[in-house]
Design a protein around this motif. Sequence first.
Motif, short mmCIF file in Angstrom:
data_model
loop_
_atom_site.label_atom_id
_atom_site.label_comp_id
_atom_site.label_asym_id
_atom_site.label_seq_id
_atom_site.Cartn_x
_atom_site.Cartn_y
_atom_site.Cartn_z
N ILE A 1 1.87 -0.08 22.64
CA ILE A 1 1.63 -0.34 21.22
C ILE A 1 0.15 -0.68 21.02
O ILE A 1 -0.41 -1.48 21.77
CB ILE A 1 2.48 -1.55 20.74
N PHE A 2 -0.48 -0.07 20.02
CA PHE A 2 -1.80 -0.52 19.58
C PHE A 2 -1.60 -1.37 18.34
O PHE A 2 -0.96 -0.94 17.38
CB PHE A 2 -2.71 0.66 19.24
N VAL A 3 -2.11 -2.61 18.40
CA VAL A 3 -1.96 -3.52 17.28
C VAL A 3 -3.32 -3.68 16.62
O VAL A 3 -4.23 -4.31 17.18
CB VAL A 3 -1.44 -4.89 17.75
N LEU A 4 -3.48 -3.06 15.45
CA LEU A 4 -4.77 -3.09 14.76
C LEU A 4 -4.75 -4.18 13.70
O LEU A 4 -3.79 -4.30 12.93
CB LEU A 4 -5.06 -1.73 14.14
N PHE A 5 -5.83 -4.94 13.70
CA PHE A 5 -5.85 -6.16 12.89
C PHE A 5 -6.04 -5.87 11.40
O PHE A 5 -5.46 -6.54 10.56
CB PHE A 5 -6.98 -7.07 13.39
N SER A 6 -6.84 -4.86 11.07
CA SER A 6 -7.10 -4.56 9.66
C SER A 6 -6.54 -3.19 9.31
O SER A 6 -6.29 -2.36 10.19
CB SER A 6 -8.60 -4.56 9.37
N GLU A 7 -6.36 -2.97 8.00
CA GLU A 7 -5.85 -1.68 7.56
C GLU A 7 -6.83 -0.56 7.91
O GLU A 7 -6.43 0.52 8.33
CB GLU A 7 -5.62 -1.72 6.05
N ARG A 8 -8.13 -0.86 7.78
CA ARG A 8 -9.13 0.16 8.10
C ARG A 8 -9.05 0.54 9.58
O ARG A 8 -9.07 1.72 9.94
CB ARG A 8 -10.53 -0.34 7.77
N ASP A 9 -8.97 -0.46 10.45
CA ASP A 9 -8.87 -0.19 11.89
C ASP A 9 -7.62 0.64 12.19
O ASP A 9 -7.65 1.58 13.00
CB ASP A 9 -8.80 -1.49 12.69
N PHE A 10 -6.53 0.30 11.50
CA PHE A 10 -5.29 1.04 11.69
C PHE A 10 -5.49 2.52 11.31
O PHE A 10 -5.08 3.42 12.06
CB PHE A 10 -4.17 0.41 10.84
N GLU A 11 -6.14 2.77 10.17
CA GLU A 11 -6.37 4.16 9.73
C GLU A 11 -7.24 4.92 10.73
O GLU A 11 -7.00 6.09 11.01
CB GLU A 11 -7.04 4.18 8.34
N VAL A 12 -8.25 4.26 11.27
CA VAL A 12 -9.14 4.91 12.23
C VAL A 12 -8.36 5.30 13.49
O VAL A 12 -8.49 6.41 14.01
CB VAL A 12 -10.34 4.00 12.57
N TYR A 13 -7.54 4.39 13.99
CA TYR A 13 -6.75 4.68 15.20
C TYR A 13 -5.70 5.76 14.93
O TYR A 13 -5.43 6.60 15.80
CB TYR A 13 -6.10 3.39 15.74
N LEU A 14 -5.14 5.72 13.73
CA LEU A 14 -4.13 6.73 13.39
C LEU A 14 -4.76 8.12 13.42
O LEU A 14 -4.17 9.07 13.95
CB LEU A 14 -3.58 6.41 12.00
N LYS A 15 -5.96 8.21 12.87
CA LYS A 15 -6.66 9.50 12.86
C LYS A 15 -6.91 9.98 14.29
O LYS A 15 -6.68 11.15 14.61
CB LYS A 15 -7.99 9.35 12.11
N ALA A 16 -7.32 9.06 15.14
CA ALA A 16 -7.56 9.43 16.55
C ALA A 16 -6.28 9.87 17.24
O ALA A 16 -6.28 10.81 18.05
CB ALA A 16 -8.18 8.24 17.30
N ALA A 17 -5.17 9.24 16.90
CA ALA A 17 -3.90 9.57 17.55
C ALA A 17 -3.37 10.92 17.09
O ALA A 17 -2.66 11.61 17.82
CB ALA A 17 -2.87 8.48 17.27
N LYS A 18 -3.72 11.30 15.87
CA LYS A 18 -3.21 12.57 15.31
C LYS A 18 -4.04 13.76 15.77
O LYS A 18 -3.61 14.90 15.58
CB LYS A 18 -3.20 12.49 13.79
N THR A 19 -5.24 13.52 16.28
CA THR A 19 -6.09 14.65 16.66
C THR A 19 -6.20 14.81 18.17
O THR A 19 -5.72 14.02 18.93
CB THR A 19 -7.51 14.51 16.05
#
Length: 180
Positions: free
Chosen positions: A162-180
Amino acid sequence: MEFEVGNTTLELIQGDITDVEADAIVNAVNSTLLGGSGVDGAIHRKGGPRILEECKRIRATEWPDGLPTGKAVITSGGNLKARYVIHTVGPVWLGGFHVEAELLKQAYRNTLKLAVSKGLKTVAFPSISTGAYGYPIEEASRIAIGTVKAFLEKEDRLERVIFVLFSERDFEVYLKAAKT
Ligand code: AR6
């Protein structure tokens, strides 16, 4: 959001890692292992004094000069929901001309190796090095996700990372990385 990598589920959530129920949560520490701010401060505050006692013992026995960047050690989880805390030292961002990327990869890889060697099934990571250590998060997220995926493609003993991202922005950045 969940992704399947080999036999393992890779999950991204936004939240506070100290609330996560996992076999181990990962702490982004400095070499002293004696505490700090950010996620390190939060883990020691909620986990109680036992974690620091174990860190001091590790310093006194295994790593008298401090834990080198990229390495990982394990303690109990104290009062946390997680049974263990794996402490790893990410690199300080120095402009990208040094060995930051390789050291960040090592921090993720050595943490996962330690978890597997202890028979753990679920591990939760924060975004190592992207707070006080200043690693640009877009670049760090690609390394974090890429390193974990590559590890899981070869290793099927973990059930969930699990990646636990503290802010919504950090979460969006990691999500983008995971999708590509
Ligand atoms: N849960 C999840 N993520 C968190 C939490 C939390 N409770 N608190 C902060 N973060 P940092 P680093 C995020 O600075 O960059 C310490 O003083 C934070 O928003 O904790 O590796 C150590 O002792 C950021 O995205 O770690 C070291 O001296 C991420 O965790 C130094 O900081 C990492 O930020 C390590 O710096």
